[in-house]
Design an enzyme around this catalytic site. Structure first.
Site, PDB file in Angstrom:
ATOM      1  N   ILE A   3      38.273  24.076  28.226  1.00 12.07           N
ATOM      2  CA  ILE A   3      39.835  23.862  28.039  1.00 12.07           C
ATOM      3  C   ILE A   3      40.740  23.654  28.969  1.00 12.07           C
ATOM      4  CG2 ILE A   3      41.627  24.842  26.433  1.00 12.07           C
ATOM      5  CD1 ILE A   3      38.930  24.192  24.757  1.00 12.07           C
TER       6      ILE A   3
ATOM      7  N   LYS B 177      26.971  34.067  23.942  1.00 11.08           N
ATOM      8  CA  LYS B 177      27.526  33.354  22.999  1.00 11.08           C
ATOM      9  C   LYS B 177      26.472  32.580  21.959  1.00 11.08           C
ATOM     10  CE  LYS B 177      31.658  33.188  24.314  1.00 11.08           C
ATOM     11  NZ  LYS B 177      32.745  33.601  23.184  1.00 11.08           N
TER      12      LYS B 177
ATOM     13  N   ARG C  63      45.388  43.815  28.711  1.00  8.67           N
ATOM     14  CA  ARG C  63      46.447  43.674  29.668  1.00  8.67           C
ATOM     15  C   ARG C  63      47.779  43.414  28.701  1.00  8.67           C
ATOM     16  NH1 ARG C  63      46.203  37.973  32.137  1.00  8.67           N
ATOM     17  NH2 ARG C  63      44.516  37.006  30.670  1.00  8.67           N
TER      18      ARG C  63
ATOM     19  N   TYR D 237      26.927  34.818  30.438  1.00  8.99           N
ATOM     20  CA  TYR D 237      27.866  34.290  29.254  1.00  8.99           C
ATOM     21  C   TYR D 237      27.060  33.420  28.089  1.00  8.99           C
ATOM     22  CZ  TYR D 237      32.025  31.635  27.708  1.00  8.99           C
ATOM     23  OH  TYR D 237      33.011  30.991  26.864  1.00  8.99           O
TER      24      TYR D 237
ATOM     25  N   GLY E  16      42.170  39.484  22.577  1.00 10.30           N
ATOM     26  CA  GLY E  16      42.256  38.668  23.865  1.00 10.30           C
ATOM     27  C   GLY E  16      43.482  37.645  23.927  1.00 10.30           C
TER      28      GLY E  16
HETATM   29  P1  NAD Z   1      40.613  34.044  28.853  1.00  9.45           P
HETATM   30  O1  NAD Z   1      39.654  34.839  30.024  1.00  9.45           O
HETATM   31  O2  NAD Z   1      41.553  33.210  29.453  1.00  9.45           O
HETATM   32  O3  NAD Z   1      41.215  35.281  27.952  1.00  9.45           O
HETATM   33  C1  NAD Z   1      40.269  36.275  27.502  1.00  9.45           C
HETATM   34  C2  NAD Z   1      41.171  37.482  27.346  1.00  9.45           C
HETATM   35  O4  NAD Z   1      40.382  38.575  26.824  1.00  9.45           O
HETATM   36  C3  NAD Z   1      41.941  37.893  28.592  1.00  9.45           C
HETATM   37  O5  NAD Z   1      43.339  37.904  28.403  1.00  9.45           O
HETATM   38  C4  NAD Z   1      41.552  39.478  28.923  1.00  9.45           C
HETATM   39  O6  NAD Z   1      42.339  40.216  29.221  1.00  9.45           O
HETATM   40  C5  NAD Z   1      40.952  39.733  27.512  1.00  9.45           C
HETATM   41  N1  NAD Z   1      40.021  40.676  27.426  1.00  9.45           N
HETATM   42  C6  NAD Z   1      38.691  40.930  28.401  1.00  9.45           C
HETATM   43  N2  NAD Z   1      38.152  42.073  28.062  1.00  9.45           N
HETATM   44  C7  NAD Z   1      38.492  42.761  26.992  1.00  9.45           C
HETATM   45  C8  NAD Z   1      38.354  43.868  26.301  1.00  9.45           C
HETATM   46  N3  NAD Z   1      37.278  44.693  26.675  1.00  9.45           N
HETATM   47  N4  NAD Z   1      39.182  44.095  25.316  1.00  9.45           N
HETATM   48  C9  NAD Z   1      40.351  43.407  24.854  1.00  9.45           C
HETATM   49  N5  NAD Z   1      40.534  42.027  25.769  1.00  9.45           N
HETATM   50  C10 NAD Z   1      39.843  41.812  26.632  1.00  9.45           C
HETATM   51  O7  NAD Z   1      39.629  33.336  28.047  1.00  9.45           O
HETATM   52  P2  NAD Z   1      39.821  32.213  27.057  1.00  9.45           P
HETATM   53  O8  NAD Z   1      39.623  30.898  27.890  1.00  9.45           O
HETATM   54  O9  NAD Z   1      41.271  32.424  26.393  1.00  9.45           O
HETATM   55  O10 NAD Z   1      38.713  32.409  25.974  1.00  9.45           O
HETATM   56  C11 NAD Z   1      39.024  32.665  24.696  1.00  9.45           C
HETATM   57  C12 NAD Z   1      37.669  32.469  24.092  1.00  9.45           C
HETATM   58  O11 NAD Z   1      37.229  31.167  23.945  1.00  9.45           O
HETATM   59  C13 NAD Z   1      36.385  33.355  24.405  1.00  9.45           C
HETATM   60  O12 NAD Z   1      35.352  33.911  23.597  1.00  9.45           O
HETATM   61  C14 NAD Z   1      35.669  32.154  25.453  1.00  9.45           C
HETATM   62  O13 NAD Z   1      34.482  32.452  25.596  1.00  9.45           O
HETATM   63  C15 NAD Z   1      35.863  30.966  24.690  1.00  9.45           C
HETATM   64  N6  NAD Z   1      35.603  29.723  25.438  1.00  9.45           N
HETATM   65  C16 NAD Z   1      36.940  29.390  26.301  1.00  9.45           C
HETATM   66  C17 NAD Z   1      36.679  28.355  26.889  1.00  9.45           C
HETATM   67  C18 NAD Z   1      37.553  27.656  27.867  1.00  9.45           C
HETATM   68  O14 NAD Z   1      37.477  26.731  28.719  1.00  9.45           O
HETATM   69  N7  NAD Z   1      38.955  28.575  28.070  1.00  9.45           N
HETATM   70  C19 NAD Z   1      35.529  27.295  26.693  1.00  9.45           C
HETATM   71  C20 NAD Z   1      34.528  27.608  25.646  1.00  9.45           C
HETATM   72  C21 NAD Z   1      34.654  28.986  25.103  1.00  9.45           C
HETATM   73  N1  SER Z   2      35.255  27.277  30.241  1.00 12.11           N
HETATM   74  C1  SER Z   2      34.186  28.386  29.872  1.00 12.11           C
HETATM   75  C2  SER Z   2      33.605  28.615  31.159  1.00 12.11           C
HETATM   76  O1  SER Z   2      33.416  27.982  32.020  1.00 12.11           O
HETATM   77  C3  SER Z   2      33.207  27.732  29.041  1.00 12.11           C
HETATM   78  O2  SER Z   2      32.903  28.438  28.016  1.00 12.11           O
HETATM   79  O3  SER Z   2      33.120  29.608  31.377  1.00 12.11           O
END
Ligand code: NAD
Ligand code: SER
Length: 320
Positions: A173, A147, A36, A143, A8
């Site tokens: 984030i 988690k 992607r 979701y 990802g």
């Molecule tokens: P994002 O949605 O920006 O990126 C996720 C990536 O996963 C995307 O680039 C997508 O193309 C890829 N993806 C989706 N399905 C896939 C598959 N089947 N195989 C391979 N790749 C695939 O998410 P993010 O914000 O970068 O989050 C990263 C991690 O952090 C996740 O586990 C998310 O739950 C966790 N998280 C993020 C936030 C936040 O605010 N960004 C908050 C809490 C937890």
């Molecule tokens: N930023 C994430 C969401 O809103 C929290 O895991 O889904």
């Protein structure tokens, strides 16, 4: 020298975590992967990339073997809002993907796994301000369910198989490099783009909605600090609460207005309001502070100033 795979990697966090890992471990030792293909000249072009659907265990196994991977940062996931639109996909990607990573690690070769959790593990019955480390975990989103399951599964592989699996409950984030991918906290990023480009923003949560958030530099620092921490100091594995900053949507809009004269934010809550209402306002992160010296460095004012300083030249140049 570690050999690292990031899944990802093209997402909001991966696009900044991958370069940070390459900086520390050397570009060729950090393999980025995603469903992607990243655009040419993106943050991932500083090193190797493989297309990977994490649900495809044999492809994942081939990549791990071919590149002699010993550490996986498993970021591929479907986030909260997209998850509610397609719950079956969220379960499939978030659970099948994680099981594949853990099973391949268990089979040998991969010694360390990072798998982020989220404030989405909490639900309406969790104390909200702050959410304790050990508390009721009854989320109302698919979701959140994935988690909680991910945290428990990771802990199981630690206890049962002796794997080193670690994770943090990231708050929402906020970042300036790659837009977020379908979450509920995304408003706190979109608002900057719209404020700079149009001077207006229609926010999809109410103005009094308070959520835990974190600025990307703190997110990267926390991730690396947890992975660096001496195992003997860790009292948790896959579920560390970490706090950055908490603010209401109106407080963020007010802070942005200090930099963008005349900025107007209006509020039209949609289905994401119910998700936001089910999450806490702040987190008790005393375990992260005690176990690996976690301290956030950005508050609302410094985060806002930095976001605008980074985005304004880029977005203004695009418009010109
Ligand atoms: P994002 O949605 O920006 O990126 C996720 C990536 O996963 C995307 O680039 C997508 O193309 C890829 N993806 C989706 N399905 C896939 C598959 N089947 N195989 C391979 N790749 C695939 O998410 P993010 O914000 O970068 O989050 C990263 C991690 O952090 C996740 O586990 C998310 O739950 C966790 N998280 C993020 C936030 C936040 O605010 N960004 C908050 C809490 C937890
Ligand atoms: N930023 C994430 C969401 O809103 C929290 O895991 O889904």
């Amino acid at each position: 020298m570690q050999r690292i795979l990031v899944t990802g990697a093209a997402g909001q966090i991966g696009s900044e975590l991958t370069p940070a890992l390459r900086e520390r471990h050397g570009s060729t030792n950090v393999l980025a992967s995603d469903l992607r293909v990243p655009a040419a000249g993106s943050h991932l072009s500083s090193g190797p990339f493989e297309t990977l659907d994490v649900r495809d265990r044999s492809r994942l196994q081939d990549i791990v073997s071919d590149h002699r991977i010993d550490t996986i940062y498993h970021l591929a996931a479907i986030l909260s809002a997209t998850g509610e639109a397609n719950p079956q996909l969220a379960w499939d990607v978030n659970i099948a993907g994680l099981v594949n990573v853990l099973e391949i690690a268990r089979a040998g070769g991969v010694r360390h796994v990072f798998c982020p959790s989220s404030i989405a593990v909490f639900g309406p019955e969790t104390p909200r301000d702050p959410a304790p480390q050990l508390t009721v975990l009854r989320p109302s989103t698919i979701y959140g369910l994935t988690k909680v399951t991910g945290e428990l599964l990771g802990d199981y592989y630690v206890q049962r198989y002796g794997l080193d699996v670690r994770g943090l409950r990231y708050p929402g984030i906020i970042s300036s490099e790659t837009p977020p991918g379908g979450g509920t906290t995304d408003y706190a990023v979109d608002i900057f783009y719209q404020a700079i480009q149009t001077g207006r923003y229609t926010c999809f949560v109410r103005q009094d909605t308070v959520l835990p958030m974190m600025y990307m530099p703190d997110c990267i620092r926390a991730t690396l600090a947890l992975m660096d921490a001496d195992t003997s100091r860790l009292t948790r594995h896959c579920d560390y609460n970490i706090a950055g900053l908490s603010f209401s949507a109106a407080q963020l809009a007010g802070e942005i207005a200090k930099h963008i004269r005349g900025f107007v934010c209006t509020y039209e809550p949609d289905f994401r309001q119910a998700i936001a209402d089910s999450w806490p306002q702040s987190l008790d992160d005393r375990h992260a502070r005690a176990d690996w010296d976690w301290r956030p460095s950005f508050d609302l004012s410094s985060m806002t100033a930095d976001m605008i300083q980074r985005l304004r030249p880029r977005l203004t140049a695009k418009r010109a």
